[in-house]
Design a protein around this motif. Structure first.
Motif, short mmCIF file in Angstrom:
data_model
loop_
_atom_site.label_atom_id
_atom_site.label_comp_id
_atom_site.label_asym_id
_atom_site.label_seq_id
_atom_site.Cartn_x
_atom_site.Cartn_y
_atom_site.Cartn_z
N THR A 25 0.77 -1.13 0.00
CA THR A 25 0.05 -0.07 -0.01
C THR A 25 1.02 1.30 -0.16
N THR A 26 0.44 2.25 -0.96
CA THR A 26 1.37 3.18 -1.00
C THR A 26 0.53 4.39 -0.62
N VAL A 27 1.12 5.40 0.26
CA VAL A 27 0.50 6.74 0.66
C VAL A 27 1.22 7.84 0.18
N VAL A 28 0.70 8.75 -0.36
CA VAL A 28 1.28 10.20 -0.72
C VAL A 28 0.66 11.10 0.20
N ALA A 29 1.53 11.53 1.20
CA ALA A 29 1.06 12.62 1.97
C ALA A 29 1.81 14.12 2.14
N GLN A 30 1.21 15.08 2.93
CA GLN A 30 1.73 16.27 2.92
C GLN A 30 1.39 17.04 4.32
N ASP A 31 2.30 17.83 4.99
CA ASP A 31 1.39 18.51 5.98
C ASP A 31 0.73 19.42 5.63
N PRO A 32 -0.49 19.61 5.69
CA PRO A 32 -1.71 20.37 5.11
C PRO A 32 -1.32 21.85 5.48
N LYS A 33 -0.53 22.06 6.52
CA LYS A 33 -0.21 23.43 6.90
C LYS A 33 1.04 23.86 6.31
N ARG A 34 1.80 22.93 5.74
CA ARG A 34 2.98 23.18 5.05
C ARG A 34 3.18 22.56 3.80
N ALA A 35 2.26 22.76 2.97
CA ALA A 35 2.24 22.01 1.62
C ALA A 35 3.47 22.40 0.91
N GLU A 36 3.69 23.56 0.98
CA GLU A 36 4.96 24.40 0.38
C GLU A 36 6.14 23.51 0.37
N TYR A 37 6.47 22.64 1.39
CA TYR A 37 7.76 22.08 1.62
C TYR A 37 7.68 20.62 1.00
N GLY A 38 6.63 20.34 0.36
CA GLY A 38 6.78 18.91 -0.47
C GLY A 38 6.03 17.75 0.14
N SER A 39 6.20 16.59 -0.57
CA SER A 39 5.29 15.43 0.08
C SER A 39 6.15 14.27 0.19
N ILE A 40 5.82 13.26 0.91
CA ILE A 40 6.36 11.93 1.11
C ILE A 40 5.53 10.93 0.58
N GLU A 41 6.04 9.93 -0.10
CA GLU A 41 5.40 8.80 -0.72
C GLU A 41 5.66 7.73 0.08
N MET A 42 4.96 6.87 0.90
CA MET A 42 5.39 5.91 1.84
C MET A 42 4.86 4.45 1.46
N LYS A 43 5.65 3.57 1.49
CA LYS A 43 5.18 2.25 1.11
C LYS A 43 5.25 1.38 2.17
N PHE A 44 3.98 0.66 2.48
CA PHE A 44 3.98 -0.34 3.41
C PHE A 44 3.55 -1.66 2.88
N THR A 45 3.91 -2.71 3.70
CA THR A 45 3.64 -4.00 3.38
C THR A 45 2.58 -4.38 4.71
N GLY A 46 1.79 -5.43 4.47
CA GLY A 46 0.94 -5.91 5.66
C GLY A 46 1.28 -7.18 6.31
N SER A 47 0.84 -7.63 7.39
CA SER A 47 0.77 -8.84 7.98
C SER A 47 2.30 -9.35 8.60
N PRO A 48 2.85 -8.61 9.46
CA PRO A 48 2.41 -7.34 10.12
C PRO A 48 2.62 -6.03 9.33
N VAL A 49 2.03 -4.96 9.74
CA VAL A 49 2.39 -3.89 8.84
C VAL A 49 3.76 -3.33 9.25
N GLU A 50 4.30 -3.16 7.88
CA GLU A 50 5.54 -2.67 7.83
C GLU A 50 6.04 -1.37 6.96
N LEU A 51 6.74 -0.48 7.42
CA LEU A 51 7.19 0.58 6.71
C LEU A 51 8.48 0.13 5.72
N ARG A 52 8.45 0.07 4.50
CA ARG A 52 9.34 -0.50 3.53
C ARG A 52 10.23 0.72 2.75
N GLN A 53 9.41 1.71 2.57
CA GLN A 53 10.44 2.82 1.68
C GLN A 53 9.44 4.04 1.89
#
Length: 203
Positions: free
Chosen positions: A136-164
């Motif tokens: 699962t890939t989530v693209v997020a930004q700080d709604p108060k500081r959107a001008e500083y860019g975004s982070i795209e996070m990739k997670f696997t499951g069972s158990p949940v782990e941050l991979r990239q």
């Protein structure tokens, strides 16, 4: 090694890591599941591979102690150290010496992961969610500081782990960090002592 070859090697490594970590039938993770995982990730360390905008690759060890603290310790031949603590990011290049670079943690999307309370469900934070059958890939930004860019996070499951994650700054440049298995171990507060590191740098 040319850029294309470096990127191919990195992609193959990531694909292998994801494949070995996945259950037979992966499912898309919800934002609530991912937020709960990040909030539960209080203290951890593991190996990382960093792919820079110019195609260069670095490796090292990452130490995380939420909220607000992270340390990227780069392997030789690099002599760099990146730390976040007390709301500031410090970049030290021991090879070059001189004064370190410093800027507020709030000016990088990495602050989303390190926040005291991660809530990906808050308004205007998540820009997109996708699932490729393995992660699962989530693209997020700080709604108060959107001008500083975004982070795209990739997670696997069972158990949940941050991979990239991929951080894209305001200029469009990107930096990719591929994580090995994060060991949930108690990380010493001394690893985030900025004054101690600055003193070492000045010797």
């Amino acid at each position: 090694m040319k850029f294309a070859a470096l990127m191919t090697a990195a992609v193959v490594t990531l694909a292998t890591t994801l494949a070995t970590a996945l259950p037979a039938a992966a499912e898309k993770l919800s934002l609530n599941q991912i937020s709960a995982y990040l909030n539960d990730l209080q203290s951890a360390q593991g190996a990382f591979t960093q792919i820079n905008e110019d195609g260069s690759i670095s490796t090292g060890t990452i130490y995380i102690k939420r909220p607000g603290r992270v340390r990227f310790e780069y392997n030789p031949p690099e002599e760099a150290l990146v730390m976040a603590n007390s709301g500031q990011v410090i970049i030290l290049d021991r090879k070059l010496g001189g004064a370190p670079e410093s800027y507020p943690l709030s000016q990088t999307p990495l602050s989303i992961i390190l926040a005291r309370n991660v809530n990906l469900g808050q308004a205007n934070m998540v820009q997109g969610v996708s699932f490729d059958g393995t992660a699962t890939t989530v693209v997020a930004q700080d709604p108060k500081r959107a001008e500083y860019g975004s982070i795209e996070m990739k997670f696997t499951g069972s158990p949940v782990e941050l991979r990239q994650w991929v951080i894209r700054d305001s200029s469009g440049s990107s930096t990719t960090v591929v994580l090995g298995d994060l060991s949930r171990t108690e990380v010493s507060n001394a690893l985030f002592d900025v004054r101690s590191e600055l003193a070492k740098n000045n010797r």
